[in-house]
Design a protein around this motif. Structure first.
Motif, mmCIF file in Angstrom:
data_model
loop_
_atom_site.group_PDB
_atom_site.id
_atom_site.type_symbol
_atom_site.label_atom_id
_atom_site.label_comp_id
_atom_site.label_asym_id
_atom_site.label_seq_id
_atom_site.Cartn_x
_atom_site.Cartn_y
_atom_site.Cartn_z
ATOM 1 N N ALA A 53 0.835 -1.192 0.000
ATOM 2 C CA ALA A 53 0.000 0.000 0.000
ATOM 3 C C ALA A 53 0.872 1.245 0.000
ATOM 4 C CB ALA A 53 -0.918 0.002 1.214
ATOM 5 N N LEU A 54 0.475 2.212 -0.807
ATOM 6 C CA LEU A 54 1.089 3.529 -0.792
ATOM 7 C C LEU A 54 0.078 4.445 -0.115
ATOM 8 C CD1 LEU A 54 3.469 5.313 -1.557
ATOM 9 C CD2 LEU A 54 2.329 5.720 -3.765
ATOM 10 N N LEU A 55 0.333 4.740 1.146
ATOM 11 C CA LEU A 55 -0.605 5.477 1.973
ATOM 12 C C LEU A 55 -0.453 6.977 1.786
ATOM 13 C CD1 LEU A 55 -0.277 3.225 5.134
ATOM 14 C CD2 LEU A 55 -2.019 3.138 3.341
ATOM 15 N N PRO A 56 -1.487 7.749 2.144
ATOM 16 C CA PRO A 56 -1.425 9.200 1.966
ATOM 17 C C PRO A 56 -0.185 9.811 2.627
ATOM 18 C CG PRO A 56 -3.616 8.529 2.656
ATOM 19 C CD PRO A 56 -2.733 7.319 2.755
ATOM 20 N N ASP A 57 0.405 10.775 1.955
ATOM 21 C CA ASP A 57 1.578 11.506 2.442
ATOM 22 C C ASP A 57 2.804 10.626 2.643
ATOM 23 O OD1 ASP A 57 0.055 13.880 2.500
ATOM 24 O OD2 ASP A 57 -0.725 13.346 4.473
ATOM 25 N N GLN A 58 2.839 9.454 2.017
ATOM 26 C CA GLN A 58 4.000 8.555 2.087
ATOM 27 C C GLN A 58 4.628 8.451 0.702
ATOM 28 O OE1 GLN A 58 5.049 7.005 5.059
ATOM 29 N NE2 GLN A 58 3.509 8.369 5.942
ATOM 30 N N THR A 59 5.922 8.178 0.665
ATOM 31 C CA THR A 59 6.601 7.999 -0.622
ATOM 32 C C THR A 59 7.046 6.561 -0.844
ATOM 33 O OG1 THR A 59 8.696 8.673 0.391
ATOM 34 C CG2 THR A 59 7.404 10.390 -0.705
ATOM 35 N N ASP A 60 7.023 5.749 0.220
ATOM 36 C CA ASP A 60 7.439 4.349 0.123
ATOM 37 C C ASP A 60 6.236 3.426 0.285
ATOM 38 O OD1 ASP A 60 10.176 4.989 -0.144
ATOM 39 O OD2 ASP A 60 10.386 5.136 2.033
ATOM 40 N N TRP A 61 6.212 2.387 -0.526
ATOM 41 C CA TRP A 61 5.179 1.363 -0.402
ATOM 42 C C TRP A 61 5.444 0.558 0.867
ATOM 43 C CZ3 TRP A 61 1.105 0.470 -3.804
ATOM 44 C CH2 TRP A 61 1.126 1.222 -4.984
ATOM 45 N N GLN A 62 4.386 0.226 1.594
ATOM 46 C CA GLN A 62 4.483 -0.639 2.772
ATOM 47 C C GLN A 62 3.867 -1.986 2.424
ATOM 48 O OE1 GLN A 62 3.161 1.202 6.462
ATOM 49 N NE2 GLN A 62 3.378 3.214 5.522
ATOM 50 N N SER A 76 -9.225 10.953 1.825
ATOM 51 C CA SER A 76 -7.885 10.852 1.261
ATOM 52 C C SER A 76 -7.876 9.789 0.168
ATOM 53 C CB SER A 76 -6.857 10.542 2.348
ATOM 54 O OG SER A 76 -7.136 9.304 2.959
ATOM 55 N N ARG A 77 -6.725 9.603 -0.450
ATOM 56 C CA ARG A 77 -6.551 8.597 -1.500
ATOM 57 C C ARG A 77 -5.360 7.725 -1.144
ATOM 58 N NH1 ARG A 77 -9.995 9.372 -5.198
ATOM 59 N NH2 ARG A 77 -9.089 7.985 -6.742
ATOM 60 N N PHE A 78 -5.421 6.448 -1.571
ATOM 61 C CA PHE A 78 -4.306 5.533 -1.358
ATOM 62 C C PHE A 78 -4.302 4.502 -2.478
ATOM 63 C CE2 PHE A 78 -7.855 3.438 0.602
ATOM 64 C CZ PHE A 78 -7.610 2.075 0.556
ATOM 65 N N LYS A 79 -3.132 3.898 -2.685
ATOM 66 C CA LYS A 79 -2.982 2.871 -3.709
ATOM 67 C C LYS A 79 -2.646 1.540 -3.060
ATOM 68 C CE LYS A 79 -1.278 5.948 -7.337
ATOM 69 N NZ LYS A 79 -0.163 6.216 -8.264
ATOM 70 N N VAL A 80 -3.099 0.467 -3.703
ATOM 71 C CA VAL A 80 -2.695 -0.881 -3.296
ATOM 72 C C VAL A 80 -2.269 -1.634 -4.540
ATOM 73 C CG1 VAL A 80 -4.225 -0.951 -1.284
ATOM 74 C CG2 VAL A 80 -5.012 -1.887 -3.451
ATOM 75 N N LYS A 81 -1.355 -2.578 -4.354
ATOM 76 C CA LYS A 81 -0.976 -3.468 -5.448
ATOM 77 C C LYS A 81 -0.692 -4.838 -4.869
ATOM 78 C CE LYS A 81 3.867 -1.934 -5.610
ATOM 79 N NZ LYS A 81 4.897 -1.337 -6.474
ATOM 80 N N THR A 82 -0.987 -5.855 -5.662
ATOM 81 C CA THR A 82 -0.767 -7.223 -5.234
ATOM 82 C C THR A 82 -0.456 -8.097 -6.441
ATOM 83 O OG1 THR A 82 -1.692 -9.107 -4.018
ATOM 84 C CG2 THR A 82 -3.243 -7.776 -5.288
ATOM 85 N N GLU A 83 0.285 -9.154 -6.190
ATOM 86 C CA GLU A 83 0.613 -10.119 -7.241
ATOM 87 C C GLU A 83 -0.185 -11.397 -7.078
ATOM 88 O OE1 GLU A 83 4.859 -10.623 -7.238
ATOM 89 O OE2 GLU A 83 5.213 -8.503 -7.663
ATOM 90 N N VAL A 84 -0.923 -11.522 -5.968
ATOM 91 C CA VAL A 84 -1.736 -12.713 -5.698
ATOM 92 C C VAL A 84 -3.123 -12.265 -5.241
ATOM 93 C CG1 VAL A 84 0.271 -14.120 -5.064
ATOM 94 C CG2 VAL A 84 -0.964 -12.860 -3.295
#
Length: 93
Positions: A53-62, A76-84
């Motif tokens: 997840a790329l959380l609001p006001d963050q520059t690194d994915w957790q 707010s807005r946030f991104k998620v990514k997954t391979e599974v």
């Protein structure tokens, strides 16, 4: 009442419900990267699979695995990514 939600051409689906504590959804995220917006504070619990997840006001994915959770502030807005395929519980508070 149970509400069905479908996003991103069917790649994210959830079932919504409400308890005395508030609204929640149980869902599945297929592999890919997605951006969400929030109206309420969200507490996202990973049930199965894993995601980043790329959380609001963050520059690194957790990175999150089953048993992990993260919070996203309201409006707010946030991104998620997954391979599974990844199962989650999202609580709206």
């Amino acid at each position: 009442m149970i509400i069905e939600n479908t996003y991103f051409n069917g790649n994210v689906k959830s079932l919504g419900y409400e308890t005395a504590e508030g609204k929640s959804t149980l869902g599945i995220i297929n592999p890919g990267e997605y951006e969400f917006g929030t109206a309420d504070k969200e507490i996202m619990h990973i049930v199965e699979g894993k995601l980043s997840a790329l959380l609001p006001d963050q520059t690194d994915w957790q990175h999150f695995e089953p048993g992990n959770s993260f919070e996203v502030p309201a409006n707010s807005r946030f991104k998620v990514k997954t391979e599974v395929p990844t199962a989650y519980l999202c609580q709206y508070r």
